[in-house]
Design a protein around this motif. Structure first.
Motif, mmCIF file in Angstrom:
data_model
loop_
_atom_site.group_PDB
_atom_site.id
_atom_site.type_symbol
_atom_site.label_atom_id
_atom_site.label_comp_id
_atom_site.label_asym_id
_atom_site.label_seq_id
_atom_site.Cartn_x
_atom_site.Cartn_y
_atom_site.Cartn_z
ATOM 1 N N GLN A 163 0.825 -1.202 0.000
ATOM 2 C CA GLN A 163 0.000 0.000 0.000
ATOM 3 C C GLN A 163 0.865 1.260 0.000
ATOM 4 O O GLN A 163 0.581 2.226 -0.716
ATOM 5 C CB GLN A 163 -0.933 -0.005 1.210
ATOM 6 C CG GLN A 163 -1.942 1.134 1.202
ATOM 7 C CD GLN A 163 -2.938 1.034 2.338
ATOM 8 O OE1 GLN A 163 -2.785 0.200 3.245
ATOM 9 N NE2 GLN A 163 -3.955 1.881 2.322
ATOM 10 N N GLU A 164 1.942 1.249 0.773
ATOM 11 C CA GLU A 164 2.834 2.401 0.833
ATOM 12 C C GLU A 164 3.546 2.620 -0.499
ATOM 13 O O GLU A 164 3.710 3.757 -0.946
ATOM 14 C CB GLU A 164 3.862 2.213 1.958
ATOM 15 C CG GLU A 164 3.259 2.290 3.354
ATOM 16 C CD GLU A 164 4.288 2.006 4.426
ATOM 17 O OE1 GLU A 164 5.397 1.543 4.084
ATOM 18 O OE2 GLU A 164 3.980 2.238 5.610
ATOM 19 N N THR A 165 3.950 1.532 -1.143
ATOM 20 C CA THR A 165 4.657 1.649 -2.418
ATOM 21 C C THR A 165 3.766 2.247 -3.494
ATOM 22 O O THR A 165 4.196 3.104 -4.273
ATOM 23 C CB THR A 165 5.169 0.265 -2.873
ATOM 24 O OG1 THR A 165 6.095 -0.244 -1.902
ATOM 25 C CG2 THR A 165 5.847 0.348 -4.238
ATOM 26 N N GLN A 166 2.527 1.801 -3.546
ATOM 27 C CA GLN A 166 1.600 2.300 -4.563
ATOM 28 C C GLN A 166 0.963 3.635 -4.166
ATOM 29 O O GLN A 166 0.230 4.224 -4.964
ATOM 30 C CB GLN A 166 0.510 1.261 -4.824
ATOM 31 C CG GLN A 166 1.023 -0.071 -5.331
ATOM 32 C CD GLN A 166 1.785 0.039 -6.650
ATOM 33 O OE1 GLN A 166 1.541 0.945 -7.449
ATOM 34 N NE2 GLN A 166 2.696 -0.890 -6.885
ATOM 35 N N GLN A 167 1.256 4.087 -2.938
ATOM 36 C CA GLN A 167 0.785 5.384 -2.443
ATOM 37 C C GLN A 167 -0.739 5.521 -2.582
ATOM 38 O O GLN A 167 -1.260 6.529 -3.084
ATOM 39 C CB GLN A 167 1.502 6.523 -3.185
ATOM 40 C CG GLN A 167 3.005 6.532 -2.953
ATOM 41 C CD GLN A 167 3.705 7.682 -3.670
ATOM 42 O OE1 GLN A 167 3.269 8.146 -4.711
ATOM 43 N NE2 GLN A 167 4.800 8.144 -3.098
ATOM 44 N N PRO A 169 -4.008 5.743 -0.352
ATOM 45 C CA PRO A 169 -4.455 5.933 1.030
ATOM 46 C C PRO A 169 -5.604 4.998 1.382
ATOM 47 O O PRO A 169 -6.309 4.486 0.500
ATOM 48 C CB PRO A 169 -4.913 7.396 1.040
ATOM 49 C CG PRO A 169 -5.330 7.664 -0.378
ATOM 50 C CD PRO A 169 -4.391 6.863 -1.230
ATOM 51 N N THR A 170 -5.789 4.778 2.654
ATOM 52 C CA THR A 170 -6.904 3.956 3.113
ATOM 53 C C THR A 170 -8.196 4.760 3.034
ATOM 54 O O THR A 170 -8.331 5.806 3.682
ATOM 55 C CB THR A 170 -6.680 3.480 4.558
ATOM 56 O OG1 THR A 170 -5.502 2.663 4.609
ATOM 57 C CG2 THR A 170 -7.870 2.678 5.057
ATOM 58 N N GLU A 171 -9.118 4.286 2.215
ATOM 59 C CA GLU A 171 -10.394 4.962 2.056
ATOM 60 C C GLU A 171 -11.419 3.970 1.521
ATOM 61 O O GLU A 171 -11.059 2.897 1.031
ATOM 62 C CB GLU A 171 -10.263 6.142 1.092
ATOM 63 C CG GLU A 171 -9.747 5.756 -0.280
ATOM 64 C CD GLU A 171 -9.502 6.969 -1.172
ATOM 65 O OE1 GLU A 171 -9.726 8.105 -0.704
ATOM 66 O OE2 GLU A 171 -9.085 6.785 -2.331
#
Length: 472
Positions: A106-110, A112-114
């Protein structure tokens, strides 16, 4: 799953300081970028939880800045570490390891949690739209789909989510089964292609489990839609008389009887793969591989243009492995070295008991080698569960907020249209095969009798010891 770290990147953090990022690939596709310190933190957590005796060796810290050669050496060491952790039956399935990979993805693909809406497809092409979080893991999404369809909890474990690629007239190509260490929304979004989709399909091989699924209305509809779809795309062989009987059952709405008749047909429940290359019985042979009935089925075109069919039973495979290599892409030129781009070449190799005292390695070169390996592993897992008297029913996770909340709005599985009439101008063979120019299976008998590729008897029982070595 095949883990690799084929490359590194020099990147800058928010303070402008540079660092080396290690690109972790899964099945030849970038999954995440991580720093050495992140992997070291994971290693320390695993060591604290499971002890020094279980954890594989980790490359040590360096006091001074690494030279390019040392960076590459560390890359190789970290790759071996990740592969060793993934292969370990305890560490590789641990929530600690999987949550690390999910967060890193998730961090690599940037992303956000939504809250988002994700489209899941059924085998008949029907869309099921589910509301999820971008950070929801595979199990969460599967349960959301089951909730939307009103599939009972006890049947959720009979189904899985698969990443597939639409290939136009070539049909649908299965890329992989979505795993516990990935976020489906992030995985599908990061591909940046409308050709990819997530499909719900049954995840078991033994047709005896069909009865459990058919006892439920939604399960019956899902299995029926998949069966019709497999027949339409030519994955299940049907002659004219069988086709007539199936269409008659369709017209009557006799779904259970339709499935029971389909169960008697050749290649029922198989997954078919795209045309590829094998070294058996000779190097460079074109082959169409099918997985099902605890075997890999081969339709081989020999260099002499002779067609052969044979099956390799999973119970006679001592072990198997998947290997990958970087193949330079010429970029339109005759000199591969003129381009820095590379394609990933994947190979599945298995050691097979050809006769009582003779083992032989058989290799398949295919972009779907990982998917083939996953199929083999799931066949073995299912056989072992059945042998121990267990059940494939899913053990539902206990969630902090209690049981999974069912959706207020359910979606009905639409009934597929009637089967098209078979084309009388061609042999009743796998439709995918007949569309190929390089690998034509015309003239191959559609009867249930198959000639072994080498004349040896490929069928029989073999010890399960050693089976499952499908990762590097």
């Amino acid at each position: 799953m095949h883990f690799s770290i084929p490359e590194t990147e020099v990147r800058s953090d928010e303070n402008g300081s540079t660092y080396v990022a290690y690109n972790i690939h899964v099945n030849g596709v970038l999954h995440c970028r991580v720093r050495y310190s992140q992997l070291l933190g994971l290693h320390e957590q695993i060591k604290k939880e499971y002890g020094n005796n279980v954890v594989p060796a980790f490359p040590p810290k360096k006091i001074f800045t690494l030279t390019p050669a040392e960076v590459d050496q560390r890359r190789e060491q970290l790759e071996k570490y990740m592969q060793a952790v993934r292969q370990d039956p305890i560490l590789g399935s641990s929530e600690m390891f999987n949550s690390f990979l999910r967060k890193a993805q998730q961090e690599t693909q940037q992303i956000p949690t939504e809250e988002v809406q994700l489209e899941i497809y059924l085998s008949n092409g029907q869309k099921v739209k589910v509301n999820i979080l971008t950070s929801d893991q595979t199990e969460d999404v599967l349960e959301a789909v089951a909730s939307k369809l009103d599939l009972p909890d006890e049947l959720v474990g009979y189904f899985s989510l698969f990443l597939v690629q639409e290939r136009g007239g070539w049909g649908m190509s299965y890329v992989r089964k979505l795993q516990e260490f990935e976020l489906p929304y992030v995985s599908i979004t990061s591909l940046h292609s409308p050709d990819y989709r997530i499909v719900l399909r049954k995840s078991y091989w033994d047709t005896a489990y069909d009865s459990d699924v058919m006892d439920d209305r939604v399960g019956l509809n899902l299995l029926y839609a998949q069966t019709v779809s497999d027949i339409e795309r030519g994955w299940i062989l049907v002659n004219k008389e069988q086709h007539r009987q199936l269409k008659s059952l369709q017209e009557k709405g006799s779904k259970k009887e339709f499935i029971r008749l389909a169960q008697t047909l050749k290649y029922y429940g198989y997954i078919k793969f795209d045309p590829c290359i094998t070294d058996f019985p000779e190097k460079g042979c074109h082959v169409i591989v099918g997985a099902g009935n605890n075997e890999l089925n081969f339709h081989v075109k020999l260099p002499s243009d002779q067609m052969k069919e044979g099956s390799f039973k999973v119970t006679r495979m001592r072990c198997w492995r998947v290997t990958s290599s970087q193949v330079p892409v010429a970029n339109g030129t005759a000199n591969p070295s003129s381009s820095s781009k590379c394609d990933v070449k994947l190979e599945l190799a298995f050691e097979y008991l050809m006769s009582k005292d003779r083992l032989q390695w058989v290799t398949i070169t295919s972009p779907q080698a990982i998917m083939m390996s996953i199929c083999l592993q799931s066949m073995v897992d299912e056989l072992m569960v059945k042998k121990s008297g267990g059940s494939i029913k899913k053990m539902q996770k206990k969630r902090l907020n209690g049981s999974f909340q069912r959706s207020d709005s359910q979606q009905v599985v639409k009934s597929p249209p009637l089967l098209d009439s078979p084309d009388p101008s061609r042999e009743q063979v796998v439709k995918l095969s007949t569309k190929l120019s390089s690998v034509s299976l015309r003239g191959l008998s559609s009867s249930n009798s198959a000639s072994d590729i080498s004349g040896n008897d490929f069928h029989g029982n073999y010890s399960f010891e050693g089976i499952g070595d499908d990762d590097l």
